[in-house]
Structure formats: structure tokens, C-alpha cells
Write a protein that holds these residues in place. Structure first.
Motif, mmCIF file in Angstrom:
data_model
loop_
_atom_site.group_PDB
_atom_site.id
_atom_site.type_symbol
_atom_site.label_atom_id
_atom_site.label_comp_id
_atom_site.label_asym_id
_atom_site.label_seq_id
_atom_site.Cartn_x
_atom_site.Cartn_y
_atom_site.Cartn_z
ATOM 1 N N ILE A 1 7.616 3.104 -0.754
ATOM 2 C CA ILE A 1 7.052 4.420 -0.437
ATOM 3 C C ILE A 1 6.102 4.366 0.753
ATOM 4 O O ILE A 1 6.091 5.260 1.597
ATOM 5 N N LEU A 2 5.290 3.312 0.836
ATOM 6 C CA LEU A 2 4.261 3.245 1.886
ATOM 7 C C LEU A 2 4.528 2.205 2.955
ATOM 8 O O LEU A 2 3.878 2.218 4.005
ATOM 9 N N GLY A 3 5.435 1.276 2.698
ATOM 10 C CA GLY A 3 5.606 0.170 3.632
ATOM 11 C C GLY A 3 4.427 -0.784 3.599
ATOM 12 O O GLY A 3 4.135 -1.468 4.577
ATOM 13 N N LEU A 4 3.751 -0.858 2.453
ATOM 14 C CA LEU A 4 2.537 -1.666 2.293
ATOM 15 C C LEU A 4 2.772 -2.763 1.272
ATOM 16 O O LEU A 4 3.335 -2.519 0.197
ATOM 17 N N ILE A 5 2.357 -3.984 1.599
ATOM 18 C CA ILE A 5 2.367 -5.084 0.639
ATOM 19 C C ILE A 5 0.989 -5.119 -0.026
ATOM 20 O O ILE A 5 -0.009 -5.469 0.605
ATOM 21 N N ASN A 6 0.923 -4.742 -1.284
ATOM 22 C CA ASN A 6 -0.343 -4.681 -2.004
ATOM 23 C C ASN A 6 -0.663 -6.049 -2.598
ATOM 24 O O ASN A 6 -0.370 -6.327 -3.767
ATOM 25 N N PHE A 7 -1.309 -6.904 -1.798
ATOM 26 C CA PHE A 7 -1.599 -8.260 -2.259
ATOM 27 C C PHE A 7 -2.669 -8.297 -3.343
ATOM 28 O O PHE A 7 -2.939 -9.371 -3.885
ATOM 29 N N ALA A 8 -3.270 -7.175 -3.672
ATOM 30 C CA ALA A 8 -4.229 -7.136 -4.779
ATOM 31 C C ALA A 8 -3.540 -6.900 -6.117
ATOM 32 O O ALA A 8 -4.205 -6.824 -7.151
ATOM 33 N N HIS A 9 -2.223 -6.786 -6.110
ATOM 34 C CA HIS A 9 -1.486 -6.473 -7.335
ATOM 35 C C HIS A 9 -1.641 -7.578 -8.381
ATOM 36 O O HIS A 9 -1.714 -7.299 -9.580
ATOM 37 N N GLY A 10 -1.683 -8.831 -7.945
ATOM 38 C CA GLY A 10 -1.863 -9.936 -8.878
ATOM 39 C C GLY A 10 -3.201 -9.872 -9.591
ATOM 40 O O GLY A 10 -3.316 -10.242 -10.771
#
Length: 310
Positions: free
Chosen positions: A31-40
Motif C-alpha cells: 500500500i505504501l511502498g514502505l518497509i516497516n523495520f519496526a514490525h519485529g
């Protein structure tokens, strides 16, 4: 053969968790083209929140049924992580939607360190014993191949949640809004779609699944700590890339394939390395796969379906 079958069982368990977490990565990226590295770190907060609830329940109602206690803990951990996912999107990422891609990436890494530091302040740096409320007694399958009730629960719950998400995205009105927003934000807005709400919901759903994955990992291994989300998050990202980041079915396939490769590799790594390596080096398989996929098939196994219109 028994060793191979046992590693396949182990791989399905681990791969189910990777797939569940990978869905959060791939939804946000789609949806955003963003890698959410805070997901972990959301996964970690879910596990530690559930642990806190379990310890409180053990103090006030020690005779409560273990499954009920675990269910209450998950029912508390999920809204906490969903709220955290919403706040991350609202406060950290929303203002950066039109910024250069490097800005939200750095922000995501910063959010990861921030959440881990806050968790250290609240829960400390050490390991916490996580009560194993689902039995870990092995059940014989074939020959010497065994599986535990907690591992069965992980596979079943993961499958149900992944199936439910796929139905939501592909069969519901909200799913159509999510797909439209992923296709083109501006056009979706012109068609009456609340894109801000859709993006917030994407973070909320991903965070809820991460909370469940965190409780699964802690229940399986009996340990929870503030750094427990880093490696599963990184491997789930690898699984998302392997399956085709932005593709929900690809995230599921990538997670299962990665779990199987990692488990089978760990079972035979001493043989293929002539005794130089042991199973503690199993992470090498995940990151070798990541490198090979990025080099030879950057779109992943299933790839991201993109349509161009005149």
C-alpha cells in the motif's frame, strides 16, 4: 528419512510464524511502498505484554484454566499492539508519505530502536521465562517423528489467521478499498475511498498478527526478551521478499519455504559442511536465500502483480 520428516515438521512450525509476520511487511509495502523495520519490535511488545498479563492472572486467579489464561493474554496483547501500529503510522509515517524513500526507511529503523529501548526500560534487558500454558509433551507421528500440542496450535492458528486475512482482502468491501489504495492513492481518494483510514487499518491488522506471532514464539521456546523480535522480523522480511513483497499469497509461500529450507538445512548442515558448522549456524540459509533472490529474481517467487493502464 525420520530426520527429514522431523525437520519438515519443524520447518512448517517456524515457517507458519514467518508467514504470519511477513504478511504485515507485505501489506504495508503493497500500500505504501514502505518497509516497516519496526514490525519485529511490535512482535516483541505483544509477547511481553501477554507475559505481563499471564503473570498478573497467575497472581489473582492461580486456578484459572491455562488455555483461558493464554486466551485472555492474547486478547489484551492484540489491542495493545494494534494501538501501537496505529500510533506508528499516525505519528511516524503519515507525514513522510511524499518524502524521498530514504526518509521513511530511516524513520522505520529509528522506530525499531525506540521501541526496543522503551521495552528495555519497562521490562529490563534480561530473559523472562514465559509460562508454557499449552502442553509441550511430544506426540508421535511416524516412527521417531514427533510434534507437540503447542506446535500444532501454532500451525492451526497461523493458517486460520492467514486464511482470514486473504478472505478479507480479496472478498470484502474493505479489501477492495485496500487494493484500490495500493493501486493508486489519488484515484482511490477521488472514488470516495478513505485512504488514511485504509492505511491505518493496514498497520493495525499487521500489528495484531505480529502480536499473535510473538505469543506463539514465546510459548514455543518458553522465553521472552526485548530483543526477541529482531531476528524473526528480519527473517519474515526475507520471506516477504522471497515470495514477492507486496503479494499476500507470496508472503505465505515465502514464509513456509523459508521455514522448511532453514529447518532442513539445520538438520543436515553438519553433513554438508563436513563437520565445520552446526545447527547454530542455520541463519546462514535465510540470508543466503535473500541474496540469491535479490540477484536472480528480485520480484520473488510469485512477484507483485502490477497493471499499467493507458
Amino acid at each position: 528419512m525420520d530426520t527429514l520428516l522431523q525437520q519438515i515438521v519443524n520447518g512448517l512450525v517456524v515457517g507458519s510464524v514467518y508467514a504470519l509476520v511477513a504478511l504485515g511487511y507485505t501489506m504495508v509495502y503493497g500500500i505504501l511502498g514502505l518497509i516497516n523495520f519496526a514490525h519485529g519490535e511490535v512482535l516483541m511488545v505483544g509477547a511481553l505484554t501477554a507475559l505481563q498479563v499471564i503473570l498478573w492472572l497467575m497472581g489473582v486467579a492461580p486456578d484459572m484454566a491455562p488455555l483461558l489464561m493464554l486466551s485472555i493474554a492474547v486478547a489484551v496483547a492484540m489491542p495493545v499492539c494494534m494501538l501501537l501500529g496505529y500510533l506508528m503510522e499516525r505519528l511516524a509515517y503519515r507525514r513522510l508519505r511524499n518524502a524521498p524513500r530514504l526518509a521513511p526507511l530511516i524513520t522505520a529503523i529509528g522506530m525499531s530502536f525506540l521501541l526496543q529501548t522503551l521495552a528495555m526500560i519497562i521490562w529490563g534487558r534480561g530473559n523472562h521465562s514465559f509460562p508454557q500454558l499449552i502442553s509441550t509433551e511430544p506426540i508421535a507421528l511416524v516412527g521417531t517423528v514427533v510434534i507437540t500440542p503447542v506446535q500444532i496450535a501454532i500451525i492451526v492458528i497461523s493458517a486460520l489467521m492467514m486464511g482470514g486475512l486473504l478472505v478479507l482482502v480479496n472478498r470484502s468491501r474493505m479489501g477492495r478499498a485496500m487494493r484500490a489504495t495500493a493501486e493508486n492513492h489519488k484515484v482511490a481518494q477521488l472514488m470516495g475511498v478513505d485512504t488514511n483510514g485504509v492505511i491505518a487499518l493496514t498497520f493495525i491488522l499487521g500489528a495484531g498478527m505480529a502480536a499473535v506471532a510473538g505469543v506463539m514464539i514465546a510459548s514455543n521456546y518458553g522465553i521472552a526478551n526485548t530483543s526477541m523480535g529482531f531476528m524473526p522480523g528480519l527473517k519474515a522480511f526475507t520471506a516477504a521478499v522471497l515470495g514477492g513483497i507486496g503479494n499476500l499469497a507470496g508472503a505465505v509461500v515465502g514464509g513456509l519455504v523459508l521455514g522448511l529450507v532453514e529447518a532442513i538445512g539445520a538438520g543436515y548442515i553438519e553433513d554438508i559442511s563436513f563437520g565445520f558448522l552446526n545447527s547454530s549456524y542455520q541463519d546462514i540459509f535465510a540470508f543466503t536465500i535473500l541474496g540469491l533472490v535479490l540477484i536472480f529474481r528480485p520480484t520473488g517467487l510469485l512477484g507483485e502483480r502490477v497493471s499499467d493502464r493507458a
